[in-house]
Design a protein around this motif. Sequence first.
Motif, PDB file in Angstrom:
ATOM      1  N   LEU A  59       0.820  -1.211   0.000  1.00 17.24           N
ATOM      2  CA  LEU A  59       0.000   0.000   0.000  1.00 17.24           C
ATOM      3  C   LEU A  59       0.856   1.263   0.000  1.00 17.24           C
ATOM      4  O   LEU A  59       0.424   2.321  -0.448  1.00 17.24           O
ATOM      5  CB  LEU A  59      -0.911   0.013   1.235  1.00 17.24           C
ATOM      6  N   PHE A  60       2.072   1.140   0.482  1.00 14.80           N
ATOM      7  CA  PHE A  60       2.947   2.311   0.560  1.00 14.80           C
ATOM      8  C   PHE A  60       3.724   2.547  -0.732  1.00 14.80           C
ATOM      9  O   PHE A  60       4.477   3.507  -0.842  1.00 14.80           O
ATOM     10  CB  PHE A  60       3.950   2.152   1.706  1.00 14.80           C
ATOM     11  N   LYS A  61       3.581   1.687  -1.707  1.00 14.11           N
ATOM     12  CA  LYS A  61       4.354   1.813  -2.937  1.00 14.11           C
ATOM     13  C   LYS A  61       3.865   2.957  -3.824  1.00 14.11           C
ATOM     14  O   LYS A  61       4.518   3.317  -4.795  1.00 14.11           O
ATOM     15  CB  LYS A  61       4.311   0.499  -3.721  1.00 14.11           C
ATOM     16  N   ASP A  62       2.705   3.506  -3.470  1.00  9.70           N
ATOM     17  CA  ASP A  62       2.205   4.628  -4.256  1.00  9.70           C
ATOM     18  C   ASP A  62       3.078   5.868  -4.073  1.00  9.70           C
ATOM     19  O   ASP A  62       3.109   6.757  -4.925  1.00  9.70           O
ATOM     20  CB  ASP A  62       0.761   4.959  -3.850  1.00  9.70           C
ATOM     21  N   SER A  63       3.765   5.936  -2.930  1.00 14.73           N
ATOM     22  CA  SER A  63       4.640   7.076  -2.709  1.00 14.73           C
ATOM     23  C   SER A  63       5.887   6.927  -3.571  1.00 14.73           C
ATOM     24  O   SER A  63       6.192   5.850  -4.088  1.00 14.73           O
ATOM     25  CB  SER A  63       5.023   7.168  -1.226  1.00 14.73           C
ATOM     26  N   SER A  64       6.608   8.021  -3.742  1.00 16.86           N
ATOM     27  CA  SER A  64       7.828   7.966  -4.566  1.00 16.86           C
ATOM     28  C   SER A  64       8.825   6.994  -3.963  1.00 16.86           C
ATOM     29  O   SER A  64       8.751   6.654  -2.783  1.00 16.86           O
ATOM     30  CB  SER A  64       8.436   9.362  -4.658  1.00 16.86           C
ATOM     31  N   LYS A  65       9.783   6.551  -4.752  1.00 17.63           N
ATOM     32  CA  LYS A  65      10.663   5.466  -4.343  1.00 17.63           C
ATOM     33  C   LYS A  65      11.409   5.759  -3.051  1.00 17.63           C
ATOM     34  O   LYS A  65      11.615   4.877  -2.230  1.00 17.63           O
ATOM     35  CB  LYS A  65      11.652   5.154  -5.473  1.00 17.63           C
ATOM     36  N   GLN A  66      11.826   7.002  -2.860  1.00 12.92           N
ATOM     37  CA  GLN A  66      12.635   7.324  -1.700  1.00 12.92           C
ATOM     38  C   GLN A  66      11.829   7.949  -0.563  1.00 12.92           C
ATOM     39  O   GLN A  66      12.330   8.039   0.559  1.00 12.92           O
ATOM     40  CB  GLN A  66      13.766   8.284  -2.106  1.00 12.92           C
ATOM     41  N   ALA A  67      10.631   8.400  -0.830  1.00 19.42           N
ATOM     42  CA  ALA A  67       9.860   9.107   0.183  1.00 19.42           C
ATOM     43  C   ALA A  67       9.118   8.125   1.086  1.00 19.42           C
ATOM     44  O   ALA A  67       8.375   7.270   0.602  1.00 19.42           O
ATOM     45  CB  ALA A  67       8.869  10.061  -0.473  1.00 19.42           C
ATOM     46  N   PRO A  68       9.287   8.208   2.394  1.00 14.91           N
ATOM     47  CA  PRO A  68       8.525   7.346   3.312  1.00 14.91           C
ATOM     48  C   PRO A  68       7.060   7.749   3.327  1.00 14.91           C
ATOM     49  O   PRO A  68       6.704   8.862   2.926  1.00 14.91           O
ATOM     50  CB  PRO A  68       9.198   7.611   4.663  1.00 14.91           C
ATOM     51  N   PRO A  69       6.196   6.889   3.792  1.00 17.51           N
ATOM     52  CA  PRO A  69       4.753   7.187   3.773  1.00 17.51           C
ATOM     53  C   PRO A  69       4.323   8.205   4.821  1.00 17.51           C
ATOM     54  O   PRO A  69       3.173   8.638   4.813  1.00 17.51           O
ATOM     55  CB  PRO A  69       4.119   5.818   4.052  1.00 17.51           C
ATOM     56  N   ALA A  70       5.216   8.564   5.754  1.00 18.36           N
ATOM     57  CA  ALA A  70       4.853   9.507   6.805  1.00 18.36           C
ATOM     58  C   ALA A  70       6.108  10.219   7.297  1.00 18.36           C
ATOM     59  O   ALA A  70       7.240   9.853   6.937  1.00 18.36           O
ATOM     60  CB  ALA A  70       4.164   8.773   7.958  1.00 18.36           C
ATOM     61  N   ASP A  71       5.897  11.223   8.143  1.00 19.08           N
ATOM     62  CA  ASP A  71       7.029  11.926   8.750  1.00 19.08           C
ATOM     63  C   ASP A  71       7.529  11.208   9.992  1.00 19.08           C
ATOM     64  O   ASP A  71       8.698  11.322  10.352  1.00 19.08           O
ATOM     65  CB  ASP A  71       6.615  13.358   9.112  1.00 19.08           C
ATOM     66  N   LEU A  72       6.653  10.469  10.642  1.00 15.12           N
ATOM     67  CA  LEU A  72       7.034   9.661  11.793  1.00 15.12           C
ATOM     68  C   LEU A  72       5.962   8.617  12.041  1.00 15.12           C
ATOM     69  O   LEU A  72       4.846   8.707  11.511  1.00 15.12           O
ATOM     70  CB  LEU A  72       7.218  10.530  13.043  1.00 15.12           C
ATOM     71  N   VAL A  73       6.308   7.617  12.836  1.00 14.68           N
ATOM     72  CA  VAL A  73       5.390   6.515  13.158  1.00 14.68           C
ATOM     73  C   VAL A  73       5.263   6.435  14.672  1.00 14.68           C
ATOM     74  O   VAL A  73       6.268   6.495  15.399  1.00 14.68           O
ATOM     75  CB  VAL A  73       5.906   5.173  12.611  1.00 14.68           C
ATOM     76  N   LEU A  74       4.034   6.274  15.152  1.00 18.65           N
ATOM     77  CA  LEU A  74       3.768   6.052  16.570  1.00 18.65           C
ATOM     78  C   LEU A  74       3.067   4.708  16.720  1.00 18.65           C
ATOM     79  O   LEU A  74       2.029   4.474  16.085  1.00 18.65           O
ATOM     80  CB  LEU A  74       2.892   7.164  17.144  1.00 18.65           C
ATOM     81  N   CYS A  75       3.632   3.844  17.538  1.00 16.78           N
ATOM     82  CA  CYS A  75       3.049   2.513  17.761  1.00 16.78           C
ATOM     83  C   CYS A  75       2.449   2.462  19.161  1.00 16.78           C
ATOM     84  O   CYS A  75       3.120   2.794  20.146  1.00 16.78           O
ATOM     85  CB  CYS A  75       4.120   1.433  17.608  1.00 16.78           C
ATOM     86  N   THR A  76       1.197   2.033  19.259  1.00 18.39           N
ATOM     87  CA  THR A  76       0.518   2.033  20.559  1.00 18.39           C
ATOM     88  C   THR A  76       0.930   0.851  21.429  1.00 18.39           C
ATOM     89  O   THR A  76       1.081   0.995  22.641  1.00 18.39           O
ATOM     90  CB  THR A  76      -1.007   2.008  20.386  1.00 18.39           C
ATOM     91  N   HIS A  77       1.109  -0.340  20.837  1.00 15.11           N
ATOM     92  CA  HIS A  77       1.518  -1.491  21.653  1.00 15.11           C
ATOM     93  C   HIS A  77       2.042  -2.590  20.742  1.00 15.11           C
ATOM     94  O   HIS A  77       2.026  -2.471  19.514  1.00 15.11           O
ATOM     95  CB  HIS A  77       0.368  -1.992  22.528  1.00 15.11           C
TER      96      HIS A  77
END
Length: 559
Positions: free
Chosen positions: A40-58
Amino acid sequence: MTELECLPYAVGHADEGVCLLVQMGPYRVLLDCGLEDLSLFKDSSKQAPPADLVLCTHAHPDHARGLLALHRAFPKLPIYASEVTAQLLSLNWLGEDVPMFCHALPWRSPVEFLDGLSAELYPAGHLPGAAALLLTYTTSERPYTLFYTGDFLLSSSRLVEGLPLEELRGLKPDALIVEGTYGTARHPHRRQQENQLAERINQAIAEQQSVLLPTPTLGLGQELLMLLRSHHHFTGRNLDIWVDNTVAAGCDAYLDLLSYFPSAVQNFARHQPLFWDERIRPRVRRLSHEPNNGKTAPQLNHPCIILTHKSANFSQYCHPDTGPWLLLLPQYPGRVDSVESSIVQKLQTSKSLQSQIQAGQLLVDTYLLGDHCDGPGTTQLIHNLRPQHIVFVHGSPTYLSDLTSLEELQNRYHLHSPAAGVRVELPVGETFLQPAAPETHYEGELTELETAIMVTLPDALTSDPRWQNFADTGLVEARWQGEELVLRGLSQRELLSRDSETKVSLSIECCQNCLHYRGQRCWNQASPLFGFKVTPEGYCPAFEFSPSAIEGMLDDAEN
C-alpha cells in the motif's frame, strides 16, 4: 485547507491489522502498522517514506507486525513507542535478528517531534506498555488535538493497570480515534470473568482432566499464568503448570521489564518468582522439549495445566495415554467465528484430535477474558473526553455500525466509521451534517395462538453476520426490559451449563441420550447434523439410544 484528516490503510476489520495515516497540517503521522503487506505504501515515490514519523501504541501483531519491514524499507523513518513496547516489539519476529529500531517515549510528557507537532503518551491498559496518544499540532491561530486510544481497557487486569480516565476527563480533543472491538455489547466485569475461568479450570482439575490453554506469544498467556499463580483456587495446590517455549519467551521479556510494572505486581515478585517457580505450589515450569513419537514427555504428571502457543500441534499433548483433557479456547467477541479460525480448522482436520473428541477424552470449551472495553466502557470514555469528531476503528463492521447508531452519541458528536482506503476529513468548528444511521430496527408481526406466541421477523436479519451466533441453537430467551421485550439467542455453552440444573428424561429421544452425542457434537455419519455442535435437547431421525440412557431407564423402571 482541512487541518485534520485520517486515511486508514487498515481499520482492523476481521483479522486485518490497524494502520492509520493522520494528516495534521503539513505533517503526516502513521499510527500503528499492523499490515502484513506494505505494498500500500508503494504509491509514494521510491525514496519518500509514507509519513514523517510513526507512533506505535503497543506490541500486539495486529498493531505492530509491519514495523520491521517498514523500518527496513525506510531506515530513516523515525518510529516511537513507550519504553515497554519498544522492548516487546521483537517478540513479533522470534528467530530473526531484530535491531532496536524503535525509540522510547516517556509517559505523560509531551515530546515535540517537528515544529508545532508533539505527542503525549498515556497508559491504555490492555497490555504492558500499551499507550493512548494525544497528538497536538499548534498553529498561530489555535492548537489542533487528536486522541488515539489504540487498544484500551478501563479495568485493571492482573499485570496491567487500566487507562487513567480521571487524568483525561474534559480533554475535549478535536478528534478521537477509538477502537470498537466489542461494539455495544455489555460484558461482566474483568474480575468476574477471571473468577469464571478459574472456576472452570478448577472443576476440570477436580475431575482429573488436564487443561490445555492455547495463547498468543504476548499478553493473554502471561495474564493466564498470573491468574493461576495468584487465584485462591490454585495457590498452594499440588499442581504443575507447564509453559511452552514461545509463550515462555513473552514471560522472559516481561521479567526483564519488571520495574515498569504496577507496584502490586512488583510486590508479588519480591516474595516469590513472578512466573518460573518449582518450589511454591502450583509449580510453574518451562516445557523445555516437545513430546516424542506421539507420546507425552515423561516429566508431565497428570492432571496438569499447559500453556502453549496457539499455532502448536495440540495432539502432541492430548494423547490417549495421558487421560482426559479440556481444551479451553479464548473467545473473540465481534468475529463471525467466536474463536480463532486457525484453531477451529486445526480441530476439524486433525484425525488424532477428532478421535479424542469422539472417544470423550477431549472436551472443548471457550472462555471470555476481555482485554478491550465493552460498549458501556467505550461510551464512558467518549463522554469523559468530549471530542468533536469520533472515528471508530478496530472491530467488525456490524459492531462499529452499532456504535455509530447509538442515539446518545449521534446527538453530541460527529461520528465516522471509515472503510480501509477511505479518507476522512475532520473539519474543526464547521457545520457538519451527521449521516443517517444504518438501519438497526426490524419490523415484524406478532400472533397469539392458543398455547404459544409466534413472532415473525423479516429475513433481512439473516444477512447480519451476528445472526449465525444468535440462531446457533434455534432457542431464544425472552425477558422484559421496562416496557420492551428483549429476545436473546441461547448459545451451546449456556445450554450445556444448564444441563446440571435441568436434566432431560432418559426416555426422551434427544441428542443428550443419543449414542453418537460426544463432546457437544453429533458423530453419526448418517445424521444431517454430523460434525456440528448440537443442543442436548435436539433430535434427528438417526437417533439411537446410548447404553447409559438404556441402563438409566431400566434402573428407573426397577425403582
